[in-house]
Design an enzyme around this catalytic site. Structure first.
Site, mmCIF file in Angstrom:
data_model
loop_
_atom_site.group_PDB
_atom_site.id
_atom_site.type_symbol
_atom_site.label_atom_id
_atom_site.label_comp_id
_atom_site.label_asym_id
_atom_site.label_seq_id
_atom_site.Cartn_x
_atom_site.Cartn_y
_atom_site.Cartn_z
ATOM 1 N N THR A 289 -0.621 0.788 -0.289
ATOM 2 C CA THR A 289 -0.276 -0.623 -0.460
ATOM 3 C C THR A 289 1.128 -0.808 0.097
ATOM 4 O O THR A 289 2.084 -0.217 -0.406
ATOM 5 C CB THR A 289 -0.324 -1.035 -1.939
ATOM 6 N N LYS B 144 -4.392 -7.375 -0.849
ATOM 7 C CA LYS B 144 -4.093 -6.407 -1.915
ATOM 8 C C LYS B 144 -2.932 -6.893 -2.770
ATOM 9 O O LYS B 144 -2.940 -6.734 -4.008
ATOM 10 C CB LYS B 144 -3.767 -5.040 -1.310
ATOM 11 N N LYS C 260 6.809 -1.725 -7.128
ATOM 12 C CA LYS C 260 6.920 -1.869 -5.673
ATOM 13 C C LYS C 260 5.983 -2.936 -5.142
ATOM 14 O O LYS C 260 6.362 -3.782 -4.328
ATOM 15 C CB LYS C 260 6.634 -0.513 -5.013
#
Length: 356
Positions: free
Chosen positions: A104, A179, A247
């Site tokens: 990701t 995502k 993150k």
């Protein structure tokens, strides 16, 4: 992107054999592909090597003879280094190779990697995954692909080895953007169930029964179904690291700034997960979020230290969620990426992502 002639796949490389990567790589081996692996910490690849995978000392060595290269590392900075460094995959992989990033990461970085690969007669696309650690174990992950289905047809047999659903977003970076949408929803759902459990426990009612109520109505979510029971049991073993969700939320927040929109739920979730990471929970599972609602003694027993937050507030330097110690002055946080780090930059590579 698609080549006219069928691709003969003999050799596959996998870079980043962490919580998720090891499982995915194992499914590729089960399907009969000859695998070469590399990980920053060799110990985490030993299980695959014992099964017959070949070890490589660097990403470049792993990719040298590979028809297809998978990567699953920790942060956008790690992705950038693996692909765009002088000895990165864009240069090291052979012509015609497919480069598939399961991390990701940043949508813009995915677009940059795609474009750089095409110039070199190589084919790269973003393919972040979701479905949790159990999905990786079972080979039933959902793939979120930044390309059209027809364009990635040559490598579909490999993708099918470890997934049950595949969504195509038809453009470089499209998978990463989708995502991040998923992660924004996940983060808010986690805050929601943490709030609910805290309210139940402090009110003196059965928290497990509350989860059953939520699951039977509209208040439940995938997070409350799979992670909340672990929170109640005090099981904070990582399937997906707290620092990695932090993150992901940061990446989404940076994108929201680019679009000039506000994401209040994501902002709240980032504040909480950042706090958890600062007090020692960065390598815990995301379900450890509920510890923030507990007494200090409970937190200490789990390995958290609230004094670290106070120390962080007092210091001038800080470590942002990209994993880099920037020190004084302005910096670009983990949502961004720059292709020129400059002298003195030390990359904090990670061993791959957890389940998402």
């Amino acid at each position: 992107m698609q080549k006219g002639s069928p691709l003969q796949i003999n050799n596959v490389a996998f870079i980043g054999t962490g919580i998720m990567g090891e499982r995915i790589a194992g499914h590729l081996m089960d399907a009969g592909y000859k695998l070469t692996v590399h990980n920053r910490t060799r110990e985490k690849a030993e299980g695959l090597v014992a099964r017959g995978a070949r070890w490589a000392d660097s990403p470049a060595e792993a990719a040298a003879d590979a028809d297809v290269v998978f990567t699953m590392v920790g942060y956008p900075t790690d992705v950038e280094d693996v692909y765009l460094a002088t000895d990165g995959l864009i240069r090291a992989a052979k012509r015609g190779a497919w480069l598939i990033d399961l991390t990701t990461s940043s949508p813009q970085l995915a677009r940059d990697i795609h474009d750089a690969a095409e110039v070199e007669d190589k084919h790269a696309f973003d393919c972040p995954v979701t479905g949790g650690e159990q999905g990786a174990i079972d080979g039933t992950l959902t793939l979120i692909i930044g390309a059209a289905e027809k364009d990635v047809a040559p490598v579909m047999p490999l993708l099918e080895c470890f997934s049950s659903k595949r969504f195509f977003f038809d453009q470089p970076g499209g998978g990463q953007t989708a995502k991040l949408c998923n992660q924004v929803s996940l983060a808010s759902c986690m805050v929601g169930y943490a709030d609910a459990l805290a309210l139940a426990e402090q009110s003196g009612i059965d928290a497990e029964k509350v989860l059953e109520v939520m699951a039977s109505g509209t208040g439940g979510s995938g997070a409350s179904r799979t992670l909340a029971p672990k929170s109640l049991a005090g099981d904070y073993k990582p399937g997906f690291l707290a620092e990695h969700l932090r993150k992901d939320i940061a990446l989404a927040l940076q994108r929201s700034e680019d679009l000039d929109i506000t994401l209040p739920g994501a902002e709240t979730a980032f504040t909480l997960f950042d706090m958890l990471c600062q007090i020692g929970g960065s390598r815990m599972g995301t379900q450890a979020l509920t510890l923030l609602y507990q007494e200090e003694g409970t937190c200490a027993a789990a390995g958290l230290d609230w004094s670290l937050l106070e120390q962080g507030d007092e210091g001038d330097d800080h470590e942002c969620c990209c994993g880099h110690d920037h020190g004084d002055g302005e910096h670009e946080c983990c949502g961004g990426h720059g292709h020129h780090h400059g002298e003195g930059h030390e990359c904090h590579c990670h061993d791959g992502e957890g389940a998402e």
